[in-house]
Design an enzyme around this catalytic site. Structure first.
Site, mmCIF file in Angstrom:
data_model
loop_
_atom_site.group_PDB
_atom_site.id
_atom_site.type_symbol
_atom_site.label_atom_id
_atom_site.label_comp_id
_atom_site.label_asym_id
_atom_site.label_seq_id
_atom_site.Cartn_x
_atom_site.Cartn_y
_atom_site.Cartn_z
ATOM 1 N N HIS A 49 -2.721 7.061 3.856
ATOM 2 C CA HIS A 49 -1.708 6.041 4.154
ATOM 3 C C HIS A 49 -0.302 6.365 3.648
ATOM 4 O O HIS A 49 0.414 5.481 3.187
ATOM 5 C CB HIS A 49 -2.156 4.671 3.645
ATOM 6 C CG HIS A 49 -1.703 3.554 4.543
ATOM 7 N ND1 HIS A 49 -1.964 2.224 4.295
ATOM 8 C CD2 HIS A 49 -0.999 3.572 5.706
ATOM 9 C CE1 HIS A 49 -1.450 1.472 5.246
ATOM 10 N NE2 HIS A 49 -0.853 2.267 6.127
ATOM 11 N N CYS A 60 0.783 -1.236 0.000
ATOM 12 C CA CYS A 60 0.000 0.000 0.000
ATOM 13 C C CYS A 60 0.814 1.286 0.000
ATOM 14 O O CYS A 60 0.759 2.080 -0.937
ATOM 15 C CB CYS A 60 -0.942 -0.023 1.198
ATOM 16 S SG CYS A 60 -2.060 1.386 1.234
#
Length: 476
Positions: free
Chosen positions: A132, A82
């Site tokens: 993120h 991610c």
């Protein structure tokens, strides 16, 4: 007389040429800047679409979008996890340059990012969803100076509680998305587009969903009812002992996919309703894939197709037309930023390391050397050393995947003849020349990226990260 007449002719031609050039410059200047709708899903692998030939998953709106778009069929996540992908999308840099080569570490707030470029060029910039790249805690408030140039802001660092999802806006007050967060986030994006659609200023909207990342069984019930696990087709590289679990998880995964597909339909509808379709660049992609028990594995980080290969659709009718096109060039995460900027006639910062594919999208030459890099600088968590995780460097060409770990050659697949990557060609005498060729190609790629291929401890120490026993940066 002829000489004098010729001089007059040249002068007249020069005047006409200057007038023509001036007219062209004015015409270019008068062209409205394109809007951008950049949609990122989390862990949506390349084959989970009707348009990709999947017989189970129902994605009618994405199938329709693909029918109007360019599909880069060999797009890969350079570091298939991610945070590294998101940081490379923002910066156009390699993970070992910006330092976000594993999860839950911060991207430099002074990085040169695409929203900063767009904002400088007069765009309204917006971000909704999963961020993120902040590294200060998954539920912590992210102040404006760490938002990388986004002005409108409704985001959270990371959550996978899709039906109990919080976010922050312009202050540290915790807010909550109603119901299934992707639906609420999409509705917020639609409201933003409705307001900005009447403005003379172009907009850049990045919408980042959490699904179809696990937990798999949390999509709205109407979408879960669409799938019978017993009827799910499996990839032939799923071991027999894991097939029942794979079908259960895939049914839930596909439910998320279909829910997000409905969101795509809503977004395309508002662009149509506001007359924005022609001059809006729509990008749909994912940060990485999901093994979902292929090769007996789960999640990501690995160089296999299910983990590293991602969907990438781009639609821009005003410049690229609206006829579907499949392009085979290998296309990597860091290539997205410079390509998008150039499509908007904006200059990428000098810090960018990715390649500009904008001319290729219009029929020009492939700017790559024919291979995209895939790497894992530091395995962690769900692919820790305890379960086979390893540092590796790999390249993916249009036909082959070749990977080397710190001990030497690891994987070699012919993806054309062996699409499920069941036949590892490393060490087989009849493929020795191919292996040698791919190894040399990988060496050239490493040299071009100034990657000396060290072990994980080297990079972790260099960047000053603290890890736990599984190699993971502890989640705050």
């Amino acid at each position: 007389m002829l000489r004098i007449g010729g001089t007059k002719l040249v002068m007249r031609f020069g005047a006409l040429l200057a007038l023509s050039i001036g007219t062209v410059v004015l015409a270019i200047a008068d062209q409205p800047k394109p809007n951008v709708l950049f949609i990122i899903a989390d862990q949506w692998r390349y084959d989970a679409f009707g348009f990709a030939g999947n017989p189970d998953v129902k994605t009618p709106n994405l199938d329709k979008l693909a029918g109007q778009s360019i599909w880069l069929t060999n797009a890969v996540a350079t570091v298939p996890v991610c945070c590294p992908t998101r940081a490379s999308l923002l910066t156009g840099q390699h993970a070992l340059t910006h330092g976000v080569f594993m999860n839950d570490v911060p991207l430099d707030p002074n990085a040169q990012t695409y929203p900063k470029v767009f904002a400088k060029e007069g765009y309204d910039t917006a971000f909704i969803g999963k961020w993120h790249v902040d590294g200060h805690g998954r539920t912590s408030y992210i102040p404006p100076e760490r938002r990388q140039g986004f002005q409108y802001w409704k985001a959270l660092e990371c959550t996978h509680e899709y039906n109990n999802s919080i976010y922050y806006a312009d202050d540290p007050t915790r807010r909550k998305w109603g119901g299934y967060d992707a639906f609420s986030q999409t509705e917020d994006a639609i409201r933003y587009i409705e307001v900005r659609g009447a403005s003379k200023k172009p907009f850049l909207m990045t919408l980042a969903w959490g699904p179809p990342h696990e937990p798999y069984q949390t999509a709205p019930e109407e979408f879960r009812k669409m799938y019978d696990a017993t009827k799910i087709h499996l990839r032939s590289n799923v071991p027999a002992a894991l097939q029942q679990r794979a079908r259960m998880d895939l049914a839930g995964y596909y439910a998320h996919c279909s829910a997000l597909d409905e969101c795509i339909g809503r977004l395309m509808k508002i662009l149509d309703a506001k007359g924005l379709t022609k001059n809006t660049i729509v990008i749909f992609t994912s940060d990485h894939g999901d093994m979902l028990y292929s090769q007996g594995s789960q999640k990501k980080q690995q160089p296999f197709e299910e983990s590293a290969r991602v969907p990438f659709l781009i639609r821009y009718p005003a410049k690229l037309g609206s006829s579907p096109k499949q392009l085979p060039a290998t296309f990597a995460t860091e290539d997205v930023m410079p390509t998008l900027l150039k499509l908007c006639n904006l200059s990428p910062p000098k810090s960018v390391q990715g390649l500009d594919f904008s001319r290729y999208l219009s029929g020009g030459k492939d700017p790559s050397d024919g291979a995209a890099s895939i790497l894992c600088p530091a395995p962690f968590g769900q692919w820790s050393r305890a379960i086979g995780g390893r540092e590796y460097r790999a390249i993916r060409t249009q036909q082959h995947t070749y990977a080397r770990d710190l001990k030497g050659p690891w994987l070699l697949f012919d993806n054309t003849q062996d699409p499920f990557q069941l036949n590892n060609l490393v060490g087989k005498h009849e493929y020795a020349d191919l292996q040698k060729k791919m190894d040399s190609w990988l060496n050239r790629k490493l040299k071009s990226r100034q990657d000396t291929f060290e072990n994980a401890a080297y990079y972790i120490k260099k960047w000053g990260y603290t890890i736990d026993a599984s190699g993971t940066v502890p989640i705050k």
